[in-house]
Design a protein around this motif. Structure first.
Motif, mmCIF file in Angstrom:
data_model
loop_
_atom_site.group_PDB
_atom_site.id
_atom_site.type_symbol
_atom_site.label_atom_id
_atom_site.label_comp_id
_atom_site.label_asym_id
_atom_site.label_seq_id
_atom_site.Cartn_x
_atom_site.Cartn_y
_atom_site.Cartn_z
ATOM 1 N N VAL A 1 0.761 -1.259 0.135
ATOM 2 C CA VAL A 1 0.046 -0.051 0.101
ATOM 3 C C VAL A 1 0.811 1.171 0.044
ATOM 4 O O VAL A 1 1.510 1.582 0.984
ATOM 5 C CB VAL A 1 -0.878 -0.043 1.139
ATOM 6 C CG1 VAL A 1 -1.848 1.321 1.289
ATOM 7 C CG2 VAL A 1 -1.891 -1.268 1.251
ATOM 8 N N LEU A 2 0.613 2.102 -1.017
ATOM 9 C CA LEU A 2 1.788 3.198 -1.286
ATOM 10 C C LEU A 2 1.099 4.520 -1.202
ATOM 11 O O LEU A 2 1.807 5.447 -0.903
ATOM 12 C CB LEU A 2 2.584 3.135 -2.529
ATOM 13 C CG LEU A 2 3.324 1.684 -2.790
ATOM 14 C CD1 LEU A 2 3.729 1.717 -4.430
ATOM 15 C CD2 LEU A 2 4.597 1.557 -1.756
ATOM 16 N N GLU A 3 -0.115 4.490 -1.289
ATOM 17 C CA GLU A 3 -0.785 5.806 -1.192
ATOM 18 C C GLU A 3 -1.099 6.298 0.195
ATOM 19 O O GLU A 3 -1.648 5.627 1.130
ATOM 20 C CB GLU A 3 -2.321 5.523 -1.798
ATOM 21 C CG GLU A 3 -2.313 5.292 -3.442
ATOM 22 C CD GLU A 3 -3.653 5.102 -3.967
ATOM 23 O OE1 GLU A 3 -4.603 5.650 -3.443
ATOM 24 O OE2 GLU A 3 -3.544 4.270 -5.140
ATOM 25 N N LYS A 4 -0.760 7.590 0.221
ATOM 26 C CA LYS A 4 -0.752 8.042 1.721
ATOM 27 C C LYS A 4 -2.331 8.397 2.175
ATOM 28 O O LYS A 4 -2.471 8.457 3.336
ATOM 29 C CB LYS A 4 -0.215 9.571 1.711
ATOM 30 C CG LYS A 4 1.419 9.245 1.603
ATOM 31 C CD LYS A 4 1.996 10.718 1.887
ATOM 32 C CE LYS A 4 3.344 10.608 1.917
ATOM 33 N NZ LYS A 4 4.174 11.552 2.390
ATOM 34 N N ASP A 5 -3.073 8.402 1.368
ATOM 35 C CA ASP A 5 -4.808 8.600 1.602
ATOM 36 C C ASP A 5 -5.227 7.523 2.187
ATOM 37 O O ASP A 5 -6.261 7.619 2.782
ATOM 38 C CB ASP A 5 -5.583 9.073 0.199
ATOM 39 C CG ASP A 5 -5.670 7.997 -0.923
ATOM 40 O OD1 ASP A 5 -4.446 7.153 -0.815
ATOM 41 O OD2 ASP A 5 -6.671 8.370 -1.603
ATOM 42 N N THR A 6 -4.521 6.132 2.167
ATOM 43 C CA THR A 6 -5.080 5.013 2.967
ATOM 44 C C THR A 6 -4.601 4.604 4.222
ATOM 45 O O THR A 6 -4.797 3.778 4.894
ATOM 46 C CB THR A 6 -4.841 3.694 1.962
ATOM 47 O OG1 THR A 6 -3.483 3.693 1.788
ATOM 48 C CG2 THR A 6 -5.422 3.988 0.628
ATOM 49 N N LYS A 7 -3.670 5.719 4.873
ATOM 50 C CA LYS A 7 -2.972 5.738 5.965
ATOM 51 C C LYS A 7 -3.918 5.499 7.019
ATOM 52 O O LYS A 7 -3.587 4.556 7.984
ATOM 53 C CB LYS A 7 -2.261 6.942 6.367
ATOM 54 C CG LYS A 7 -1.548 7.105 7.594
ATOM 55 C CD LYS A 7 -0.643 8.155 7.771
ATOM 56 C CE LYS A 7 0.273 8.102 8.910
ATOM 57 N NZ LYS A 7 0.894 9.377 9.165
ATOM 58 N N HIS B 1 -6.020 -0.872 -3.837
ATOM 59 C CA HIS B 1 -5.266 -0.348 -2.745
ATOM 60 C C HIS B 1 -3.763 -0.846 -2.723
ATOM 61 O O HIS B 1 -2.906 -0.139 -2.348
ATOM 62 C CB HIS B 1 -5.508 -0.327 -1.217
ATOM 63 C CG HIS B 1 -6.781 0.513 -0.993
ATOM 64 N ND1 HIS B 1 -7.878 -0.067 -0.377
ATOM 65 C CD2 HIS B 1 -7.122 1.835 -1.348
ATOM 66 C CE1 HIS B 1 -8.917 1.041 -0.282
ATOM 67 N NE2 HIS B 1 -8.712 1.840 -0.972
ATOM 68 N N ASP C 1 -0.272 -1.905 -4.614
ATOM 69 C CA ASP C 1 0.589 -1.818 -6.002
ATOM 70 C C ASP C 1 1.524 -2.994 -6.060
ATOM 71 O O ASP C 1 2.087 -3.184 -4.743
ATOM 72 C CB ASP C 1 1.220 -0.386 -5.877
ATOM 73 C CG ASP C 1 0.277 0.708 -6.078
ATOM 74 O OD1 ASP C 1 -0.556 0.572 -7.187
ATOM 75 O OD2 ASP C 1 0.318 1.702 -5.336
#
Length: 118
Positions: free
Chosen positions: A23-29, A40, A42
């Motif tokens: 999970v690389l996206e910050k919005d899923t923190k 979610h 990658d």
């Protein structure tokens, strides 16, 4: 970091494939791990192995299999590598084509019970 490893054993093709996702996206923190969706994650690495090499390594022992599974591109930390090796051994024992996903959250590695000073 939250990671997923997809381990696929193909007895017909005599190969093992491991894909590492993160999970690389910050919005899923702030998204709870149980709420993460497939999109979610990658793909960050994919590794193919010769099935006979993996079977021989597993027959030697768990530690030898961990060494065989680790490559310059796919090098999971010790606890993850041990669980991946366990899953590979289980897949080898089933004798059929199958995939399994393993999910890891690095936050779980940092939970330590420290006694309070008196």
């Amino acid at each position: 970091m939250r990671q997923k490893y997809r381990i696929c054993q193909s007895h017909k093709e005599k190969k093992l494939n491991i894909k590492e996702f993160a999970v690389l996206e910050k919005d899923t923190k702030n998204v709870d791990s149980s709420m993460l969706r497939e999109d979610h994650f990658d793909l960050i690495c994919e590794q193919d192995y010769d099935g006979e090499t993996i079977a021989r390594s597993a027959a030697v022992g768990h530690d030898d299999l961990v060494v065989t599974l680790r490559t310059p591109n796919l090098f999971p930390i010790g606890p993850y590598a041990a669980k991946i090796a366990d899953s590979v051994i289980n897949l080898l024992g089933e004798g059929k084509d199958r995939c399994v996903d393993l999910f890891f959250d690095d936050n779980e590695l940092f939970v330590v019970d420290i006694p309070m000073p008196r």
